[in-house]
Design a protein around this motif. Structure first.
Motif, PDB file in Angstrom:
ATOM      1  N   LEU A 237      40.457  43.955  56.337  1.00 30.51           N
ATOM      2  CA  LEU A 237      40.862  45.386  56.284  1.00 30.51           C
ATOM      3  C   LEU A 237      42.499  45.597  55.699  1.00 30.51           C
ATOM      4  CD1 LEU A 237      39.919  46.772  60.026  1.00 30.51           C
ATOM      5  CD2 LEU A 237      39.039  47.207  57.509  1.00 30.51           C
ATOM      6  N   ALA A 238      43.197  44.407  56.081  1.00 30.96           N
ATOM      7  CA  ALA A 238      44.513  44.501  55.257  1.00 30.96           C
ATOM      8  C   ALA A 238      44.441  44.290  53.802  1.00 30.96           C
ATOM      9  CB  ALA A 238      45.344  43.110  55.758  1.00 30.96           C
ATOM     10  N   ALA A 239      43.521  43.400  53.443  1.00 31.86           N
ATOM     11  CA  ALA A 239      43.426  43.223  52.057  1.00 31.86           C
ATOM     12  C   ALA A 239      42.914  44.599  51.210  1.00 31.86           C
ATOM     13  CB  ALA A 239      42.381  42.296  51.700  1.00 31.86           C
ATOM     14  N   VAL A 240      41.921  45.305  51.938  1.00 31.50           N
ATOM     15  CA  VAL A 240      41.362  46.662  51.292  1.00 31.50           C
ATOM     16  C   VAL A 240      42.613  47.631  51.373  1.00 31.50           C
ATOM     17  CG1 VAL A 240      40.070  48.608  51.995  1.00 31.50           C
ATOM     18  CG2 VAL A 240      38.968  46.305  52.240  1.00 31.50           C
ATOM     19  N   PHE A 241      43.302  47.847  52.408  1.00 30.80           N
ATOM     20  CA  PHE A 241      44.440  48.690  52.491  1.00 30.80           C
ATOM     21  C   PHE A 241      45.654  48.304  51.504  1.00 30.80           C
ATOM     22  CE2 PHE A 241      48.841  49.909  54.350  1.00 30.80           C
ATOM     23  CZ  PHE A 241      48.431  51.267  54.654  1.00 30.80           C
ATOM     24  N   ALA A 242      45.726  46.944  50.921  1.00 33.00           N
ATOM     25  CA  ALA A 242      46.586  46.603  49.978  1.00 33.00           C
ATOM     26  C   ALA A 242      46.224  47.193  48.615  1.00 33.00           C
ATOM     27  CB  ALA A 242      46.752  45.147  50.125  1.00 33.00           C
TER      28      ALA A 242
ATOM     29  N   PRO B 280      46.302  44.747  43.080  1.00 34.05           N
ATOM     30  CA  PRO B 280      45.188  44.342  42.166  1.00 34.05           C
ATOM     31  C   PRO B 280      44.118  43.955  42.927  1.00 34.05           C
ATOM     32  CG  PRO B 280      46.932  42.483  41.826  1.00 34.05           C
ATOM     33  CD  PRO B 280      47.343  43.734  42.463  1.00 34.05           C
ATOM     34  N   VAL B 281      42.709  44.344  42.464  1.00 36.09           N
ATOM     35  CA  VAL B 281      41.429  43.981  43.054  1.00 36.09           C
ATOM     36  C   VAL B 281      41.401  42.702  43.614  1.00 36.09           C
ATOM     37  CG1 VAL B 281      39.024  44.095  42.958  1.00 36.09           C
ATOM     38  CG2 VAL B 281      40.318  46.100  41.982  1.00 36.09           C
ATOM     39  N   ILE B 282      42.069  41.629  42.576  1.00 37.72           N
ATOM     40  CA  ILE B 282      42.010  40.018  42.955  1.00 37.72           C
ATOM     41  C   ILE B 282      42.793  39.794  44.316  1.00 37.72           C
ATOM     42  CG2 ILE B 282      44.373  39.690  41.866  1.00 37.72           C
ATOM     43  CD1 ILE B 282      41.218  37.512  41.592  1.00 37.72           C
ATOM     44  N   VAL B 283      43.622  40.518  44.803  1.00 39.69           N
ATOM     45  CA  VAL B 283      44.068  40.275  46.179  1.00 39.69           C
ATOM     46  C   VAL B 283      42.878  40.576  47.017  1.00 39.69           C
ATOM     47  CG1 VAL B 283      45.192  41.426  48.095  1.00 39.69           C
ATOM     48  CG2 VAL B 283      46.441  41.343  45.817  1.00 39.69           C
ATOM     49  N   LEU B 284      42.088  41.484  47.118  1.00 38.54           N
ATOM     50  CA  LEU B 284      40.712  41.552  47.763  1.00 38.54           C
ATOM     51  C   LEU B 284      39.746  40.673  47.562  1.00 38.54           C
ATOM     52  CD1 LEU B 284      39.069  43.086  49.678  1.00 38.54           C
ATOM     53  CD2 LEU B 284      38.179  44.575  47.994  1.00 38.54           C
ATOM     54  N   VAL B 285      39.622  40.044  46.401  1.00 40.74           N
ATOM     55  CA  VAL B 285      38.816  39.087  45.982  1.00 40.74           C
ATOM     56  C   VAL B 285      39.218  37.640  46.701  1.00 40.74           C
ATOM     57  CG1 VAL B 285      37.967  37.380  44.300  1.00 40.74           C
ATOM     58  CG2 VAL B 285      37.979  39.796  43.964  1.00 40.74           C
TER      59      VAL B 285
ATOM     60  N   THR C 118      32.056  42.505  40.250  1.00 39.08           N
ATOM     61  CA  THR C 118      31.067  41.324  40.640  1.00 39.08           C
ATOM     62  C   THR C 118      31.818  40.308  41.630  1.00 39.08           C
ATOM     63  OG1 THR C 118      30.118  41.523  38.486  1.00 39.08           O
ATOM     64  CG2 THR C 118      29.688  39.487  39.923  1.00 39.08           C
ATOM     65  N   ALA C 119      33.111  40.127  41.291  1.00 39.92           N
ATOM     66  CA  ALA C 119      33.809  39.179  42.341  1.00 39.92           C
ATOM     67  C   ALA C 119      33.731  39.737  44.007  1.00 39.92           C
ATOM     68  CB  ALA C 119      35.040  38.737  41.774  1.00 39.92           C
ATOM     69  N   VAL C 120      34.005  40.833  43.859  1.00 41.21           N
ATOM     70  CA  VAL C 120      34.238  41.519  45.093  1.00 41.21           C
ATOM     71  C   VAL C 120      32.784  41.662  45.702  1.00 41.21           C
ATOM     72  CG1 VAL C 120      34.645  43.452  46.626  1.00 41.21           C
ATOM     73  CG2 VAL C 120      36.279  42.703  44.404  1.00 41.21           C
TER      74      VAL C 120
END
Length: 211
Positions: A162-167, A173-178, A117-119
């Motif tokens: 893109l850097a966050a998706v790659f990480a 953890p998904v929180i990085v993308l969020v 949900t957060a993403v």
């Protein structure tokens, strides 16, 4: 999509060195810059909507980056030919919006499939606000005003996303993308505010001069 990920002078030198020969070869072969622009957009959309929704968070960003970098060839070709037309600029800018939407839509579709949900919320915010940022500039220029600049230029947004998706693809953890998407959304919102303020000040100055 000239120079989307080229964020510095060194980056432009690198792009010219790597893709300059490709641009000259395509020009000699009679390929038009517009054809490269359209092809790059089709490839970006295809890769983004194929790899990102299916969770290929390492291959996806890498492939998109390669396609986007290659797509800088259209600008190099135009300079090689010695002509940069208004039509080419319009086509390039318009198709950039299509590519951007595909990338964030790919993340959005992944979030829906994984019930993240957060993403989902932050990707949707980036998708919407990312379209408002260039619209504010285009509308201002259509009125004879200026509204460029800001802290959320297109290259910055794509690089961070893109850097966050790659990480995450590498195990973060998904929180990085969020967090990355949330910051991008806030930066886009701030940029819209900056551009709105710039236009307001110009219109106020015009009104005072008219008195």
């Amino acid at each position: 999509m000239e120079g989307v990920l080229v964020l510095s002078t060194k980056g432009r030198v690198f792009t010219n060195a790597v893709f300059g020969p490709v641009a000259r070869t395509l020009v000699r072969a009679g390929v038009s810059p517009d054809a490269v622009t359209v092809t790059g957009t089709v490839l970006t959309v295809g890769v983004a909507l194929w790899l990102l929704p299916t969770g290929h968070f390492v291959a996806g960003p890498l492939a998109i980056t390669l396609v986007v970098l290659f797509d800088s060839v259209d600008g190099l070709m135009a300079r090689t030919l010695g002509r940069s037309t208004r039509w080419g600029a319009f086509l390039d800018s318009t198709l950039d919006r299509v590519s951007d939407a595909a990338i964030f839509s790919g993340i959005l579709l992944w979030a829906i499939d994984r019930d993240e949900t957060a993403v989902l919320a932050t990707a949707l915010a980036c998708l919407v606000l990312g379209s408002v940022v260039p619209y504010a500039r285009a509308r201002a220029e259509g009125l004879g005003l200026t509204a460029s600049g800001g802290i959320a230029e297109r290259a910055d947004r794509l690089f961070v996303a893109l850097a966050a998706v790659f990480a995450v693809g590498l195990g973060a953890p998904v929180i990085v993308l969020v967090v990355a998407l949330a910051l991008l959304a806030l930066a886009s919102l701030y940029t819209v505010g900056q551009r709105t303020g710039t236009v307001y000040r110009q219109t106020r100055a015009d009104a005072q001069e008219a008195r």
